[in-house]
Design a protein around this motif. Sequence first.
Motif, PDB file in Angstrom:
ATOM      1  N   PRO A  11       4.531   3.439   0.198  1.00  9.03           N
ATOM      2  CA  PRO A  11       5.042   3.517  -1.177  1.00  9.03           C
ATOM      3  C   PRO A  11       6.504   3.079  -1.222  1.00  9.03           C
ATOM      4  O   PRO A  11       7.302   3.440  -0.361  1.00  9.03           O
ATOM      5  CB  PRO A  11       4.906   4.997  -1.530  1.00  9.03           C
ATOM      6  CG  PRO A  11       3.900   5.540  -0.576  1.00  9.03           C
ATOM      7  CD  PRO A  11       4.034   4.722   0.667  1.00  9.03           C
ATOM      8  N   LEU A  16      10.267   3.823  -6.854  1.00 14.30           N
ATOM      9  CA  LEU A  16      10.439   5.216  -7.267  1.00 14.30           C
ATOM     10  C   LEU A  16      11.822   5.429  -7.880  1.00 14.30           C
ATOM     11  O   LEU A  16      11.958   6.120  -8.893  1.00 14.30           O
ATOM     12  CB  LEU A  16      10.236   6.158  -6.074  1.00 14.30           C
ATOM     13  CG  LEU A  16      10.373   7.646  -6.388  1.00 14.30           C
ATOM     14  CD1 LEU A  16       9.311   8.090  -7.373  1.00 14.30           C
ATOM     15  CD2 LEU A  16      10.299   8.460  -5.115  1.00 14.30           C
ATOM     16  N   ARG A  68       1.752   7.791  -5.467  1.00 10.14           N
ATOM     17  CA  ARG A  68       2.390   7.281  -4.250  1.00 10.14           C
ATOM     18  C   ARG A  68       1.512   7.587  -3.033  1.00 10.14           C
ATOM     19  O   ARG A  68       1.608   8.656  -2.462  1.00 10.14           O
ATOM     20  CB  ARG A  68       3.774   7.906  -4.072  1.00 10.14           C
ATOM     21  CG  ARG A  68       4.763   7.425  -5.083  1.00 10.14           C
ATOM     22  CD  ARG A  68       6.109   8.081  -4.926  1.00 10.14           C
ATOM     23  NE  ARG A  68       6.658   8.028  -3.587  1.00 10.14           N
ATOM     24  CZ  ARG A  68       7.384   7.031  -3.099  1.00 10.14           C
ATOM     25  NH1 ARG A  68       7.648   6.001  -3.852  1.00 10.14           N
ATOM     26  NH2 ARG A  68       7.859   7.079  -1.867  1.00 10.14           N
ATOM     27  N   SER A 137       8.289  -2.162   1.033  1.00 11.06           N
ATOM     28  CA  SER A 137       6.991  -1.546   1.331  1.00 11.06           C
ATOM     29  C   SER A 137       6.409  -2.000   2.661  1.00 11.06           C
ATOM     30  O   SER A 137       5.634  -1.285   3.278  1.00 11.06           O
ATOM     31  CB  SER A 137       5.987  -1.864   0.227  1.00 11.06           C
ATOM     32  OG  SER A 137       6.422  -1.364  -1.001  1.00 11.06           O
TER      33      SER A 137
END
Length: 166
Positions: A11, A16, A68, A137
């Motif tokens: 994630p 985020l 996530r 990622s």
Amino acid sequence: MSIAVSADIKPSRLLLLVTGFACLCVALTGVLVSLWMPGPLSGLARAALAAICFLAAALALVLALRGRKAIWLHISGTGQIRVVEHLAAASSRAKPQVVKAGLAQLLAGSTIWPGMLLLRLRLENGKVRTIPILSDSVSEDTFRALSVACRWLISHNTAKARMLEK
């Protein structure tokens, strides 16, 4: 050259962070609008407006945190895509728990940019899933390999669709 690639997609922390900032902006906008918005709104209507903005921001943040999951993405040399969702193991020696696994098909609405991939996949059960892959990622080499494989898949699927139209 083979397009086969296997990637362990973590994630994205950057995604985020951006989502959290957007949620904070929505919550603050609701508070500021309810405090300083000109017009004849009552105090109750202003408080309701602020509460709605705050709840929308909280819901968006909860949904972003809930989604996530680490994903293993396997693209075979023939273009078959396998998606495996898994939960991280509690210790480094334990195996990760597989949550969902299945085959998928890359859809035409996928976005392939130099720093971000948004892969729209149709899963075996018919649902469409979008997997965001940012540069944090995966490793740089894996990102490049995924980008090349997805570009090949899209061009191959387009050529196949044109042949079916004729």
